[in-house]
Design an enzyme around this catalytic site. Structure first.
Site, short mmCIF file in Angstrom:
data_model
loop_
_atom_site.label_atom_id
_atom_site.label_comp_id
_atom_site.label_asym_id
_atom_site.label_seq_id
_atom_site.Cartn_x
_atom_site.Cartn_y
_atom_site.Cartn_z
N GLY A 194 0.72 -1.01 -0.05
CA GLY A 194 0.18 0.18 0.19
C GLY A 194 0.90 1.34 0.07
O GLY A 194 2.05 1.17 -0.02
N HIS A 195 0.29 2.53 0.06
CA HIS A 195 0.74 3.62 0.14
C HIS A 195 0.96 4.31 1.49
O HIS A 195 1.44 5.52 1.52
CB HIS A 195 0.17 4.52 -0.75
CG HIS A 195 -0.04 4.08 -2.33
ND1 HIS A 195 -0.41 4.90 -3.46
CD2 HIS A 195 0.74 2.89 -2.99
CE1 HIS A 195 -0.46 4.22 -4.45
NE2 HIS A 195 0.33 3.02 -4.21
#
Length: 348
Positions: A194-195
């Site tokens: 994810g970010h």
């Protein structure tokens, strides 16, 4: 779903009507074998909800959500069921603007989400908008790392919210905190892929947006694109303040600590300063331990107006690829102590 008080929806227990896509689609779960007395375990008949494929996208345009709850007080959505957005049929075929959030809550106060597994959302997995008094715990949110715009939990215009003991691995922000949000506590969340956990982006198209009292503690970033991030777009007004990321574990995380006040929301690589900017102040990064997969372990890139009251202390970040790490500061004012790598570029 309007005007319903103290509703208890369990995957499974009871729910009289579930809105999907738009206000005209209702499903009476009693017709599928649910008892609905608030005590009986109805999980054998409600254990998994599977979204239609992308061919049915016309149903979602009006509400822009698949499972939608609005104006419900005291709602409990509890597992161990599974919500599957069937996202692989959507990601390559349907523009982002036509993809729904899988599970969306609007104007729902005293909300509880526990124990569910969320898979492969069409867009965001969970949306929390205009809500107060929300407790989210023990969720598993999962999508491939290359799934587009599949935020785990997206929060906007909400206050007094706790997220704890949750795993989020998606193709976008694990948790995204947007404008109008305050008093958010995030603990024991594992993020990756994810970010990372992001505040923003704030200030798009010159808007005024505020975020304050966000505290992230005891979380892990495992091979994420970013770690702890604040991102604002030049030209906006408002503030992001009283924010802390503390006791964070990094496992080959890209960009572990970031303030980006030149964010362009994908339009360009770097947006130039404008006369106005979101005011970023009173931000603490403390107790980070682990490895960075990016050469810049800390990047405090503030607007020409400057970030004030930045604290960076008790940091020990080393490279996951055997190189010396860098720290970058631009118009960042604050204090630092006991950091590896050294943060000598903060202005006093």
């Amino acid at each position: 779903m309007e005007g319903i008080v103290a509703m208890f929806f369990m995957l499974g227990i009871s729910l009289s009507h579930l809105v999907t896509g738009n206000a005209q689609d209702y499903f009476d779960v009693g017709k599928f074998g649910a008892v609905g007395d608030g005590n009986t375990d109805d999980s054998p008949v409600l254990g998994k909800i599977l979204a239609p494929n992308a061919d049915a996208r016309g149903k979602f345009k009006s509400e822009n959500c698949w499972l939608c709850f609005q104006r419900v007080v005291g709602l409990i959505v509890e597992g161990p069921g599974q919500i599957d957005g069937n996202g692989a049929t959507w990601w390559t075929k349907v523009p982002i603007s036509e993809r729904p959030t899988a599970l969306h809550f609007q104007l729902c106060n005293d909300l509880r989400l526990r124990g569910l597994t969320h898979l492969n959302s069409q867009r965001n997995h969970i949306g929390i908008h205009n809500c107060s008094g929300v407790a989210i715990s023990d969720l598993h949110i999962i999508a491939p790392s290359d799934s587009p715009n599949t935020d785990g939990i997206n929060i906007a215009l909400s206050t007094t919210l706790v997220i704890s003991n949750t795993f989020i691995g998606t193709g976008d922000d694990c948790i995204a905190i947007s404008g109008g949000t305050s008093n958010i506590n995030i603990t024991s969340v594992t993020c990756g892929p994810g970010h990372g956990i992001s505040i923003g982006s704030l200030g798009e198209d010159g808007t005024s947006q505020n975020v304050d009292q966000v505290h992230v503690t005891g979380c892990t970033f495992n091979q994420t694109m970013n770690g702890a991030r604040i991102k604002t777009i030049p030209g906006g007004t408002g503030f992001a303040r009283d924010i802390s990321f503390e006791w964070i574990t990094l496992i080959a995380s890209g960009n572990p600590i970031v303030i980006d006040q030149h964010y362009c929301n994908g339009r360009d690589h770097y947006c130039q300063d404008q006369e106005k900017a979101i005011a970023v102040s009173d931000v603490t990064f403390s107790g980070f331990r682990g490895t960075s997969a990016a050469i810049e372990a800390i990047n405090l890139d503030c607007s020409k107006q400057g970030c004030r009251g930045i604290t960076v202390d008790n940091i020990n970040i080393t490279s996951s690829f055997g190189k010396n790490l860098r720290v970058v500061c631009n118009n960042a004012y604050g204090t630092t102590a006991s950091t590896v790598p050294a943060v000598s570029c903060l202005l006093s």
